[in-house]
Design an enzyme around this catalytic site. Structure first.
Site, short mmCIF file in Angstrom:
data_model
loop_
_atom_site.label_atom_id
_atom_site.label_comp_id
_atom_site.label_asym_id
_atom_site.label_seq_id
_atom_site.Cartn_x
_atom_site.Cartn_y
_atom_site.Cartn_z
N ARG A 1 -5.46 -2.04 8.66
CA ARG A 1 -6.80 -2.72 8.45
C ARG A 1 -5.88 -3.69 7.54
NH1 ARG A 1 -7.74 2.14 6.21
NH2 ARG A 1 -7.63 2.38 3.87
N ASN B 1 -10.65 -2.54 -6.09
CA ASN B 1 -9.86 -1.48 -6.95
C ASN B 1 -10.39 -1.41 -8.19
OD1 ASN B 1 -6.52 -2.83 -5.71
ND2 ASN B 1 -7.81 -1.30 -5.08
N ASP C 1 0.95 -1.21 0.04
CA ASP C 1 -0.12 -0.07 -0.05
C ASP C 1 0.80 1.17 -0.04
OD1 ASP C 1 -2.25 1.37 -0.16
OD2 ASP C 1 -2.67 1.32 2.20
#
EC number: 2.5.1.-
Length: 243
Positions: free
Chosen positions: A195, A69, A21
């Site tokens: 998360r 996504n 990420d």
């Protein structure tokens, strides 16, 4: 007394999974378009894969594109799909020659035929390799994976290949995309988010987690080594109480 390097390797994670990420934010911080960050992130994958043997990592699973996504802009999605195609074409020979076995997990239905063809070719080209098993999660979502696995399991029950009373927590994993892989020992998420974003939901039930601030394009082999060392200091009880 200095630590034995072999002992450190044996106490480290055998399977590491990474939520890569922060590519977009990394690019935006430099005044560049988000796709610039994705290209930088793709280059980082090679460094991490190359570091795995020296750290005792046999299995590496990376989250490349999630089922969610598709909600991104059409420009970014198209750019990512083009990046995946280019990455496979560019890296196939290197991966094959360096003992890396590549697998893809996720639902291929929405992917274009050229990309699927390249994925199939890379899997075939590397199928006899065993130094590191690199799994790329592409159009992958944990809930989607469990739903697809459950459909296959239900079909086997309906067609008499499996009895309902035979279904237990050992049965479902045989229908998952990851059925030939061990569960991850360590899951790493970069970029400061805490998360799991629908990644390996079933498989990571007892994984150790590391949430780090580093954006993925800045992640290094040295940081991976540090996280593996941290993993070696943890007591993994799997619900039991150690004496």
């Amino acid at each position: 007394m200095p630590k034995d390097p072999q002992t450190e390797l044996e106490s480290g994670p055998r399977h590491v999974a990474i939520i890569m990420d922060g590519n977009g934010r990394w690019a935006q911080a430099r005044g560049r378009p988000r796709l610039f960050g994705h290209h930088a992130g793709a280059r980082r994958v090679r460094e991490v894969v190359e570091a795995c043997p020296g750290l005792g990592i046999k299995y590496l699973t990376v989250f490349a594109f999630s089922t969610e996504n598709w909600k991104r802009t059409q420009v970014e999605v198209a750019g990512l799909m083009n990046l995946f195609r280019r990455y496979i074409i560019k890296e196939t020979r290197t991966l094959a020659d360096n003992g890396i076995r590549v697998r893809f997990i996720g639902d291929r239905v929405r992917l274009d035929s050229k990309l699927i063809e390249l994925m199939d070719s890379l899997e075939e080209e590397t199928k006899n390799n065993d130094l590191v098993h690199l799994t790329v999660a592409l159009n992958y979502g944990g809930r989607d994976e469990v739903a697809r696995a459950t459909k296959r399991l239900a079909r086997d029950v309906a067609e008499g290949r499996l009895k309902p009373e035979e279904v237990d927590e050992e049965t479902l994993p045989k229908y998952l995309d990851t059925r030939v892989l061990p569960d991850p020992d360590l899951v790493i998420r970069t970029s400061g988010e805490a998360r799991i974003s629908n990644f390996l939901l079933w498989q990571s039930a007892y994984s150790e987690y590391e949430f780090i601030d580093t954006l993925w394009p800045d992640f290094t082999a040295a940081e991976l080594a540090r996280l593996c060392q941290n993993y070696g200091t943890r007591d993994r009880r799997f619900g039991a109480v150690l004496a």
